[in-house]
Structure formats: structure tokens, C-alpha cells
Enzyme design. Structure first.
Site, short mmCIF file in Angstrom:
data_model
loop_
_atom_site.label_atom_id
_atom_site.label_comp_id
_atom_site.label_asym_id
_atom_site.label_seq_id
_atom_site.Cartn_x
_atom_site.Cartn_y
_atom_site.Cartn_z
CB VAL A 15 -0.95 0.01 1.21
CG1 VAL A 15 -1.72 1.32 1.30
CG2 VAL A 15 -1.91 -1.17 1.14
N GLY A 209 -2.07 -14.76 -3.70
CA GLY A 209 -1.77 -13.59 -2.88
C GLY A 209 -2.99 -12.94 -2.26
CE LYS A 227 -11.39 -5.09 6.32
NZ LYS A 227 -11.33 -6.00 5.17
#
Length: 368
Positions: A15, A209, A227
């Protein structure tokens, strides 16, 4: 001419690297003065905070003699450095480090805004959540964390808009894990059939992945629980922590004690086929009812209940019809009635997660 804005970035993994690539292409980008990875920190020299670090050439910038090199700095040291810059500063945390997240109040009290996809600060103990936003108010700083849920999807901003405009959110439901979405869309597709065994699908996801290096970090449901904790809190529930409500783990009880080492992961993958019949029975039970099984999270705001686990859905439902590793989040509210507001799309991946971070950065810059 507006005053310059200074930027510190921590984390250059998947990221972080994607974020730096996007930052390099921004017109009028903020001045990158700190770039930290696990063992090394690159800084613009004080007191001028110039030259800045080139986002496009950050990998070779370490060779630039005019930049300052250091080992790892503490959060306090980073906060002091950013707070002394000759303008407003922003910290972008692209790590998943709980220790750094617990120090967000240190940055915010010094007037340093925080932008991050790191779930830990917003889904750990409720006291830290409250301290983060109190510190932001105290330091007149901003906190944006869109990418903590749904990668680059506008999940948090949509929920905040509903709440802030006075709508009554009654229920939130969805598929919040790209990994678990892929696993069940492949294992139990809504259209057609699959003969793949559960362990084979997990192995395939690992090779592609889609999973964490240790697939148990996906299968234990904790990522989804974090979350849900964030969304429940925004919706007005004081959820104490992500382990304060039921979470259905997909890790067989017999394999929970295996170590998290490389050897332990290998043992887990080797033994997972022993439990294929358990998952096959769950899948077949749903099929007999004309349904499919999916791993979902839900928040019932009225009942103050949060739950994470397996659930059966009609084959023509939006959740059953997801493809690949997509996420879907449905917001049921007073205004929207029986037809929920739905956010759907790619919920994982470095580029889309970084897009959410970059978009948050632009929002902070607009508001400073």
C-alpha cells in the site's frame, strides 16, 4: 498563494509503495519531508525542511547527500519533527502497526493530521477511539481513515454522511473481506457448481496472494470483526473491542494451537484437508435449502448487536452474486426504507487501498 503543507509517510509495503506512486503524480503535492520504513528514516534537513524527498524516486533518494538519514525513530521523535515544520503537517501511516496507531493522539495534539488505512487505532479498545478524536479536536487536526474498511470503496464516508445528515441507520450487513469473498465465491458459487475442496480453494487463494502470509489471519474472522467495530462505532454503538461480540472462526479447533512460524503455517496447510468434510457439509446444507453460504458481518443498530460468521443467502441475492474478491456493504436506513444503499466493488489490493489513502489526503489538504 496557500501555505505549503508538509508530509510524513510511514510504511513502504504494498500500500505504501502504491501511495507514493500516486503522490508523485499529484499536482501541487504536499512537501514530503519524512519517509520511514522499519529500520531506516529519510528526512529533509532542519531547520529549512529542504530539500524535500522526491516521491517518484524515493528508492534512490537514500543516496542523496543533502537528505538526512536516521535509524528508526520513535513516534514522539517523528511527531516533534513534523510539528516543527514551517507549516501544517500530515502523517500518513501505511502500516498495520498497533503501537504506532496507539500514538495517534500524540500527533493530533501537536496539530498533525492523520491519514491511514491502519485499522488498529480505530478498532482496538474504545478508550483509544475516544482519545483519538478528542486529541484531534484539541490539536485542531483532522483524522481520515476511509481505507480501514473496504480499501478504496466509499464505505466510511457514506456512513458518516448518513449519520451526519440525520438519517437513522438501522442495520449494516455485508461481505467485508476480499479473501473470504474469493474463498466462498469459488467454493460455493451461486451459479453453476464447484467440486473444489475447501483446502484446495484456500491453497489457491494463498498462491494468488489473496490471503495473508498466514491464512489463519483471514480465517479467524478478526479482520472482519475490526471493520465491523469501526462501522458500529460510527453508527453510534459503543463497541468495547472487536472481541466483545461473537466471531465465527473458520480455523478447525484442532489447528488453533499451531505456531505462527513458517513451520506452523506449513503444518496448517498440510492438515487442512482433514477438515474438508466439515466445510462440505456446511455447503451441502445450504444447497439443500436452495441457498449458498457466505461469510458476512452485520450490525443491528436497534438491538445493539454485532455478529461475524457464516450465513445462508438466496442464490439471487446481491451477496450471493458477488464475483472474485469483491466486497459489498448494505446500509439499511429510515430514509432508504426496504431498499438499502449499497456500496460494492474491489475491497482489497494495494492500488485501490492507496487510492482511498490518497483521496483522504486530498480531503485533509482542502480542509487545512
Amino acid at each position: 498563494m496557500s501555505a505549503p503543507i508538509y508530509l510524513g509517510v510511514i510504511g513502504v509495503g504494498g500500500v505504501g509503495t502504491a501511495f507514493l506512486n500516486q503522490l508523485a503524480r499529484l499536482p501541487n503535492a504536499p512537501k514530503l519531508i519524512l519517509l520511514a520504513r522499519s529500520s531506516q528514516t529519510l528526512l529533509s534537513p532542519t531547520p529549512s525542511y529542504s530539500p524535500t524527498i522526491p516521491a517518484a524516486e524515493w528508492k534512490t533518494a537514500v543516496e542523496t547527500p543533502s537528505l538526512t538519514k536516521s535509524g528508526a525513530l520513535t513516534p514522539d521523535e517523528i511527531a516533534t519533527y513534523l510539528a516543527s515544520a514551517p507549516g501544517r503537517s500530515i502523517l500518513v501511516d501505511n502500516t498495520s502497526d498497533p503501537a504506532l496507531a496507539s500514538n495517534y493522539p500524540v500527533f493530533l495534539r501537536k496539530g498533525i493530521s492523520v491519514v491511514t488505512p491502519n485499522k488498529k487505532g480505530f478498532s482496538s479498545d474504545l478508550s483509544l477511539w475516544k482519545e483519538i478524536f478528542a486529541a484531534a479536536a484539541e490539536g485542531k487536526a483532522l483524522v481520515y481513515h476511509e481505507s480501514t474498511v473496504g480499501a478504496g470503496l466509499p464505505v466510511i464516508s457514506t456512513l458518516k454522511d448518513l449519520v451526519n445528515t440525520g438519517d437513522e441507520v438501522t442495520r449494516i450487513e455485508g461481505v467485508f473481506s476480499g479473501t473470504l469473498s474469493f474463498l466462498f465465491n469459488t467454493f460455493a458459487p451461486a451459479s453453476g457448481s464447484s467440486s473444489a475442496k475447501w483446502s484446495e480453494v484456500v491453497s489457491q487463494a494463498k498462491e494468488l496472494g489473496y490471503t495473508e502470509p498466514d491464512p489463519r489471519d483471514d480465517l479467524n474472522g478478526m479482520d472482519v470483526a475490526r471493520k465491523l467495530t469501526i462501522l458500529a462505532r460510527i453508527a453510534g454503538l459503543d463497541v468495547q473491542s472487536p472481541d466483545s461480540f461473537p466471531i465465527e472462526s473458520l480455523i478447525p479447533a484442532e489447528l488453533t494451537s499451531l505456531p505462527s512460524s513458517a513451520d506452523g503455517i506449513a503444518q496448517f496447510m498440510a492438515r487442512l484437508p482433514e477438515f474438508d468434510s466439515q466445510m462440505a457439509a456446511i455447503k451441502e446444507g445450504a444447497e439443500k435449502a436452495g441457498k449458498v453460504v457466505r461469510y458476512v458481518g452485520s450490525v443491528d443498530v436497534a438491538k445493539k448487536e454485532v455478529r461475524v460468521g457464516l450465513q445462508q443467502f438466496d442464490k439471487d441475492s446481491a451477496i450471493a452474486g458477488l464475483k472474485g474478491s469483491d466486497n459489498i456493504i448494505s446500509f439499511y436506513t429510515r430514509r432508504y426504507g426496504s431498499n438499502p444503499l449499497i456500496v460494492q466493488g474491489a475491497g482489497a489490493g494495494g492500488d485501490v487501498t492507496a487510492m482511498g489513502v490518497t483521496a483522504d489526503l486530498l480531503k485533509v489538504i482542502e480542509r487545512l
